[in-house]
Design a protein around this motif. Structure first.
Motif, PDB file in Angstrom:
ATOM      1  N   ASN A 140      -3.540   8.907  -5.469  1.00 37.21           N
ATOM      2  CA  ASN A 140      -2.191   9.899  -4.779  1.00 37.21           C
ATOM      3  C   ASN A 140      -2.888  10.707  -4.248  1.00 37.21           C
ATOM      4  O   ASN A 140      -1.860  11.813  -3.631  1.00 37.21           O
ATOM      5  CB  ASN A 140      -1.841   9.977  -6.381  1.00 37.21           C
ATOM      6  CG  ASN A 140      -0.912   9.077  -7.145  1.00 37.21           C
ATOM      7  OD1 ASN A 140      -0.850   8.208  -6.441  1.00 37.21           O
ATOM      8  ND2 ASN A 140      -1.055   9.518  -8.614  1.00 37.21           N
ATOM      9  N   ASP A 141      -4.555  11.116  -3.809  1.00 36.88           N
ATOM     10  CA  ASP A 141      -4.656  12.955  -2.776  1.00 36.88           C
ATOM     11  C   ASP A 141      -3.936  12.241  -1.199  1.00 36.88           C
ATOM     12  O   ASP A 141      -4.737  11.061  -1.097  1.00 36.88           O
ATOM     13  CB  ASP A 141      -5.892  12.857  -2.935  1.00 36.88           C
ATOM     14  CG  ASP A 141      -6.160  13.238  -5.107  1.00 36.88           C
ATOM     15  OD1 ASP A 141      -4.845  13.550  -4.810  1.00 36.88           O
ATOM     16  OD2 ASP A 141      -7.401  13.998  -4.714  1.00 36.88           O
ATOM     17  N   LYS A 142      -3.663  13.145  -0.976  1.00 34.46           N
ATOM     18  CA  LYS A 142      -3.112  12.839   0.180  1.00 34.46           C
ATOM     19  C   LYS A 142      -4.517  13.302   1.388  1.00 34.46           C
ATOM     20  O   LYS A 142      -4.090  12.916   2.921  1.00 34.46           O
ATOM     21  CB  LYS A 142      -1.745  13.614   0.757  1.00 34.46           C
ATOM     22  CG  LYS A 142      -0.024  12.529   0.075  1.00 34.46           C
ATOM     23  CD  LYS A 142       0.822  13.539   0.686  1.00 34.46           C
ATOM     24  CE  LYS A 142       2.079  13.074  -0.213  1.00 34.46           C
ATOM     25  NZ  LYS A 142       3.243  13.663   0.133  1.00 34.46           N
ATOM     26  N   ALA A 143      -4.752  14.372   0.942  1.00 32.95           N
ATOM     27  CA  ALA A 143      -6.020  14.798   1.768  1.00 32.95           C
ATOM     28  C   ALA A 143      -6.966  14.639   1.146  1.00 32.95           C
ATOM     29  O   ALA A 143      -7.699  14.324  -0.127  1.00 32.95           O
ATOM     30  CB  ALA A 143      -5.558  16.178   2.151  1.00 32.95           C
ATOM     31  N   GLY A 144      -8.635  14.869   1.687  1.00 34.13           N
ATOM     32  CA  GLY A 144      -9.798  14.987   1.181  1.00 34.13           C
ATOM     33  C   GLY A 144     -10.627  13.370   1.253  1.00 34.13           C
ATOM     34  O   GLY A 144      -9.528  12.146   1.591  1.00 34.13           O
ATOM     35  N   ILE A 163       0.622  -1.710  -0.155  1.00 28.49           N
ATOM     36  CA  ILE A 163       0.258  -0.384   0.344  1.00 28.49           C
ATOM     37  C   ILE A 163       0.719   1.030  -0.003  1.00 28.49           C
ATOM     38  O   ILE A 163       1.948   1.044   0.880  1.00 28.49           O
ATOM     39  CB  ILE A 163      -0.846   0.633   1.197  1.00 28.49           C
ATOM     40  CG1 ILE A 163      -1.699  -1.206   1.398  1.00 28.49           C
ATOM     41  CG2 ILE A 163      -1.562   1.353   1.192  1.00 28.49           C
ATOM     42  CD1 ILE A 163      -2.442  -0.943   2.161  1.00 28.49           C
ATOM     43  N   LYS A 164       0.873   1.775  -0.897  1.00 31.17           N
ATOM     44  CA  LYS A 164       1.627   3.951  -1.607  1.00 31.17           C
ATOM     45  C   LYS A 164       1.179   4.328   0.340  1.00 31.17           C
ATOM     46  O   LYS A 164       0.560   4.224   0.918  1.00 31.17           O
ATOM     47  CB  LYS A 164       0.951   3.601  -2.124  1.00 31.17           C
ATOM     48  CG  LYS A 164       1.857   5.184  -2.864  1.00 31.17           C
ATOM     49  CD  LYS A 164       1.161   6.435  -3.980  1.00 31.17           C
ATOM     50  CE  LYS A 164       2.293   6.436  -4.292  1.00 31.17           C
ATOM     51  NZ  LYS A 164       1.957   7.870  -5.965  1.00 31.17           N
ATOM     52  N   GLN A 165       2.451   3.997   0.635  1.00 27.17           N
ATOM     53  CA  GLN A 165       2.477   5.630   1.445  1.00 27.17           C
ATOM     54  C   GLN A 165       2.749   4.973   3.087  1.00 27.17           C
ATOM     55  O   GLN A 165       2.629   6.026   4.284  1.00 27.17           O
ATOM     56  CB  GLN A 165       2.249   6.779   1.849  1.00 27.17           C
ATOM     57  CG  GLN A 165       2.110   7.769  -0.099  1.00 27.17           C
ATOM     58  CD  GLN A 165       1.740   8.716   0.482  1.00 27.17           C
ATOM     59  OE1 GLN A 165       0.554   8.734   0.497  1.00 27.17           O
ATOM     60  NE2 GLN A 165       1.843   9.693  -0.886  1.00 27.17           N
ATOM     61  N   ARG A 166       2.441   3.933   3.510  1.00 26.78           N
ATOM     62  CA  ARG A 166       1.900   3.184   4.003  1.00 26.78           C
ATOM     63  C   ARG A 166       2.794   1.672   4.929  1.00 26.78           C
ATOM     64  O   ARG A 166       2.655   1.553   6.198  1.00 26.78           O
ATOM     65  CB  ARG A 166       0.379   2.703   4.060  1.00 26.78           C
ATOM     66  CG  ARG A 166      -0.682   2.403   3.769  1.00 26.78           C
ATOM     67  CD  ARG A 166      -1.078   3.496   5.592  1.00 26.78           C
ATOM     68  NE  ARG A 166      -1.515   3.019   6.621  1.00 26.78           N
ATOM     69  CZ  ARG A 166      -2.448   2.147   6.854  1.00 26.78           C
ATOM     70  NH1 ARG A 166      -2.151   1.810   6.184  1.00 26.78           N
ATOM     71  NH2 ARG A 166      -2.075   0.939   8.148  1.00 26.78           N
ATOM     72  N   ASN A 188      -6.253   5.881 -12.007  1.00 24.54           N
ATOM     73  CA  ASN A 188      -6.793   7.739 -11.331  1.00 24.54           C
ATOM     74  C   ASN A 188      -5.169   7.820 -10.608  1.00 24.54           C
ATOM     75  O   ASN A 188      -4.604   8.592  -9.733  1.00 24.54           O
ATOM     76  CB  ASN A 188      -7.864   8.057 -10.370  1.00 24.54           C
ATOM     77  CG  ASN A 188      -8.577   8.508 -10.889  1.00 24.54           C
ATOM     78  OD1 ASN A 188      -8.885   8.872 -11.588  1.00 24.54           O
ATOM     79  ND2 ASN A 188      -9.780   8.172 -10.284  1.00 24.54           N
ATOM     80  N   GLY A 189      -4.112   6.559 -10.420  1.00 25.54           N
ATOM     81  CA  GLY A 189      -3.529   6.909  -9.704  1.00 25.54           C
ATOM     82  C   GLY A 189      -1.761   6.589 -10.597  1.00 25.54           C
ATOM     83  O   GLY A 189      -1.859   6.923 -11.792  1.00 25.54           O
TER      84      GLY A 189
END
Length: 701
Positions: free
Chosen positions: A342-346, A238-241, A274-275
Motif C-alpha cells: 500500500n506504500d506508494k513511495a520508498g 495489480i493494485k494501481q497498475r 501488510n496490505g
C-alpha cells in the motif's frame, strides 16, 4: 518468517554490548555471523582458504629433499578422482613426468613470477619466496565471503532455531486456529474433503482418514481458483497498475516455474500481512518452511543431501538477483515485489530473506498437476496437499479433470485415523530428505548420483539446436537477439569452469582481460587504433567490457582463428603497434586495480598447481602454459580470442552434446546411463583420438 527482524534484533543487541559503530571484518557481528555460516556450510572455514606453501629443495643430484605444496581450495563440484582419471587418460603418447620434475618446474615458475616483468611493472609483489601469493589468498577469501543480507540471514535463522528448541515444539493452539480459518475458507470456496480430515499434532498438520480408505480415491477436490499456480496468477489485478500479475510473471514462469510461483506466493503473502488481504491468506498461513538444525546439518556434512541444501540456497539467491535485474519482474515500476504493497513511495522490494523463504516453501510444498485431457503438467500449491504423508511409489496423484476441479488421489489403503499418503514425484533419497526431512522407508529406484560433468548441456536447453541445429533452426527468431548473447556467455562460462574443475591452466583471454583492466598495456596510439573498430563492435551481441570482441567473433564463427579476429578488430599486422607494457596503478588507492592484481595472482597460483600436478601432457596445454610463462616472465600480452585449449575443449563440448543432457549424466540404481558412458568416453579422449573424430583443422561450435 521475520528472519530479517530477528537478525536486526541480534545486531542491535551486539552493538549495545560492544559499542561498535561499524561492521568491519573484526566486528562481533561479522565474527558471529561467519561462524554460523561455516557451521551451516554456507562458507568454508578460514583455514581451508589458505594457500599452503612448503617449497621443495632439490640438490645437484636431483634428489628430492622436501615436499612442494601450493594448494588452492577445490572449486565447487570438482571431483578429484574424476579429474585424475581424465587427465591421466588424456595424456598423449608415453610421456612420463615424475613428481620431482613437476615440483622443480613449479618452483621455478613460482620464483619467475616474483621476478618477472609483471611483478617489475608493479602488478604483483616482487620476491622469490611467493610474496605475490597473499594477493591470491585475498581473492579466495573474497570469493568465499557472504554479503551483508546473507550474514543477517545466518543470524536470523540462528535466533529462530534456538527459540524453537527452547519452546520444545509447536504452539498447538495457534496452529489449530490457523487450521480452522483455512477450513472455513476452503469450504466457502467450493473445496471438498472426502473421507479425510485435517488435524494438528506435535509434529505439525496431518490429513488423516475418517474411515477405511482405498487407493486412488480422491481425498481432496478443489476448484482451480483456490490453488496457486501460473494459471490463477493471470486473474490477479495489480493494485494501481491496471495490469494482471500473470502478465508480469509470464517470463519468470517460462524461465523457472519455481521462481514464478515463489514470486506469486510472496506477492500474496504481503498483501495478506501488510496490505488489504489476499484471497489465499488462510491457506498461505498454513505453509511451512522446513530446515535442518545446525547440529543435524553438521552430521550430514559431505553427503549429497548437504550439497543439495547448499545448492537450493544458492539457487534462491540467484533467483533474487535475477528478479531485480533487467529481465526480472521486480523493477520499481511493476509494483509486484513490494513487502508494503500500500506504500506508494520508498523502495521496499522483497529482500534476500523473503526470497529464500518463498523459494523453499515452493520446493517443499508444491506438486506437479497433470491435465487429464492434454497430459500437460504444471506446478502448484494446493490446499491440504502439504498435510499428506509423502511415500515413494505408493501411487495416487494430482489431476486437473474435465469438470474444472483439481483432484488429489491417495496412494495406498489406509485405516481410520492414519495419515493418508501420496507419491510426491520421482525424487531421489537425497532430494526427498531435503524436502521432507526424512528418508524413504522402501527401496527407491529414483535414487541416482548426478555427476557435474563439464561441457554437458542443461536439460531442455535451447543451446542444443541454436548452436548445433540446422541452418534454419539457428536462424529462427528463437535463436536470435538476446539468445545469441546468452549462448556465448554459456560457452565462455563452461570453458572457464571446465579448466577449473579439471585442473587445467587459466584461459589466456581472462589473463589478457585483467591485465588490460589494470592498464598495463595500451598507449594513445593503440587506443586510437582500437576505436576504429567501433563499427564492428557495435554489431556484437555482448558489450566488449563483458566479453572482448575477438572472443565473440570466434564464438560466433565469424573469425576462424585469433589472427582472423585480430585482423577484423585491429586491422593488418603492420598497421597495429605491439602492446607496450606500462606500470600498474597504486594498489591502495584504486579498488579496481586491487581486484585486477588479485586475479592475476590467482591465475599464477592456478598455473603453479597445474605444473606441480604434472597435468601438462596435452600439446594444447603446453602451448597455453608457454603463453602464460611469457606473460608473467617477459610481459608478452596473449592474443585476444580463444586459445588452443579453448579450441580443443569446444570440440569436446560439441561431441558431448550428442551424448545427452546434463540431467542424463548419472549413476543409476543398477548401472550408469548410456549418456554418461558416452560423455566419459569423450572426456577420456586424448588429442590423437580427438583428431580422428574431429580433424585438427575443423572448428566445432
Amino acid at each position: 518468517m521475520d528472519l530479517h527482524g530477528a537478525a536486526m534484533d541480534v545486531y542491535i543487541k551486539l552493538r549495545k554490548e560492544t559499542n561498535e559503530d561499524s561492521m568491519n571484518e573484526n566486528s562481533q557481528f561479522m565474527i558471529r555471523a561467519k561462524d554460523r555460516a561455516v557451521k551451516r556450510m554456507m562458507m568454508k572455514p578460514e583455514g581451508d582458504l589458505l594457500i599452503q606453501k612448503n617449497l621443495i629443495e632439490i640438490d645437484d643430484k636431483s634428489e628430492k629433499t622436501g615436499i612442494n605444496v601450493l594448494k588452492l581450495p577445490s572449486p565447487e563440484g570438482r571431483d578429484a578422482f574424476l579429474t585424475a582419471a581424465v587427465n591421466q587418460q588424456s595424456a598423449s603418447g608415453d610421456i612420463v613426468i615424475t613428481p620431482e620434475s613437476s615440483a622443480a618446474s613449479a618452483l621455478t615458475f613460482l620464483e619467475d613470477v616474483g621476478l618477472g616483468a609483471i611483478s617489475r611493472a608493479g602488478a604483483l609483489p616482487s620476491g622469490t619466496n611467493g610474496e605475490w601469493l597473499k594477493y591470491a589468498e585475498t581473492k579466495i577469501k573474497k570469493d568465499n565471503s557472504l554479503d551483508y543480507q546473507s550474514l543477517l540471514w545466518e543470524l536470523g535463522t540462528e535466533t529462530l532455531e534456538n527459540k524453537q528448541i527452547e519452546l520444545g515444539g509447536l504452539n498447538v493452539t495457534h496452529e489449530e486456529l490457523l487450521l480452522s480459518n483455512m477450513m472455513n475458507w476452503f469450504t466457502k470456496g467450493g473445496g471438498k474433503l472426502q473421507f479425510v480430515k485435517p488435524i494438528v499434532s506435535e509434529k505439525g498438520f496431518k490429513l488423516v482418514a475418517t474411515e477405511d480408505f482405498l487407493v486412488n480415491d480422491a481425498a481432496i477436490s478443489v476448484p482451480m481458483n483456490l490453488i496457486m499456480c501460473q494459471q490463477t496468477a493471470r486473474n490477479i489485478l495489480i493494485k494501481q497498475r491496471g495490469r494482471y500479475l500473470g502478465e508480469e510473471l509470464q517470463k519468470t514462469f517460462e524461465k523457472n516455474e519455481v521462481w514464478g510461483l515463489a514470486l506469486f506466493l510472496l506477492h500474496e503473502y504481503y498483501k495478506e500481512v501488510n496490505g488489504d488481504g489476499s484471497k489465499w491468506g488462510p491457506f498461505i498461513k498454513t505453509l511451512r518452511m522446513r530446515q535442518l538444525t545446525t547440529d543435524a546439518l553438521h552430521e550430514i556434512q559431505g553427503t549429497i543431501a548437504a550439497e543439495l541444501t547448499r545448492q537450493w540456497m544458492k539457487s534462491s539467491d540467484s533467483f533474487m538477483w535475477w528478479s531485480v535485474g533487467s529481465d526480472g519482474p521486480c523493477s520499481p515500476s511493476t509494483g509486484i515485489c513490494k513487502s508494503k504493497p500500500n506504500d506508494k513511495a520508498g523502495d521496499n522490494r522483497f529482500n534476500i530473506h523473503q526470497m529464500r523463504w518463498a523459494y523453499w516453501i515452493v520446493k517443499q510444498n508444491s506438486v506437479r498437476v497433470r491435465h487429464s485431457a492434454t497430459g500437460y503438467e504444471f506446478i502448484a500449491l494446493i490446499p491440504f496437499y502439504n498435510m499428506m504423508n509423502k511415500v515413494i511409489n505408493v501411487g495416487g496423484g494430482v489431476t486437473f479433470d474435465r469438470d474444472g476441479m483439481i483432484n488429489v488421489r491417495v496412494g495406498g489403503n489406509y485405516e481410520e485415523g492414519t495419515q493418508v499418503g501420496i507419491h510426491p514425484g520421482n525424487f531421489s533419497d537425497s532430494e526427498f530428505f531435503v524436502r521432507y526431512l526424512r528418508v524413504p522407508e522402501t527401496d527407491n529406484e529414483n535414487t541416482v548420483m548426478k555427476l557435474s560433468l563439464p561441457g554437458s548441456i542443461p536439460k531442455g536447453s535451447k543451446f542444443y539446436y541454436c548452436m548445433k541445429g540446422t541452418e534454419r533452426e539457428r536462424n529462427s527468431d528463437e535463436c536470435r537477439g538476446s539468445f545469441r548473447s546468452d549462448s556465448m556467455f554459456w560457452k565462455s562460462k563452461v570453458l572457464t569452469e571446465w579448466r577449473e574443475q579439471m585442473n587445467l591452466p587459466p584461459r589466456l583471454q581472462e589473463l589478457r582481460m585483467w591485465a588490460t583492466r589494470l592498464h598495463l598495456y595500451g598507449g594513445n596510439e593503440e587506443m586510437k587504433l582500437l576505436s576504429a573498430a567501433n563499427q564492428i563492435i557495435a554489431g556484437l551481441p555482448i558489450p566488449v567490457d563483458q566479453m572482448p570482441a575477438e572472443e565473440q567473433l570466434m564464438l560466433l564463427g565469424i573469425a576462424k582463428s585469433n589472427e582472423d579476429a585480430a585482423l577484423i578488430v585491429q586491422g593488418p599486422v603492420g598497421d597495429r603497434p605491439l602492446p607496450q607494457l606500462y606500470s600498474a596503478p597504486d594498489y591502495e588507492d584504486d579498488h579496481e586495480a586491487q581486484r585486477s592484481m588479485e586475479h592475476l595472482a590467482f591465475f599464477a597460483a592456478k598455473t603453479h598447481n597445474v605444473i606441480a600436478s604434472g597435468n601438462i601432457q596435452l600439446n594444447a596445454t603446453q602451448v597455453v602454459l608457454n603463453h602464460i610463462k611469457n606473460f608473467y616472465n617477459h610481459g608478452v600480452l596473449p592474443m585476444a580470442g580463444l586459445d588452443e585449449l579453448d579450441e580443443f575443449l569446444l570440440k569436446k563440448i560439441g561431441m558431448i552434446s550428442h551424448c545427452g543432457f546434463e540431467n542424463d549424466m548419472k549413476i543409476t540404481y543398477h548401472n550408469i546411463t548410456q549418456e554418461l558412458f558416452c560423455a566419459m568416453r569423450v572426456h577420456l579422449m586424448n588429442e590423437t583420438e580427438m583428431n580422428v573424430f574431429c580433424p585438427m583443422d575443423v572448428r566445432v561450435w
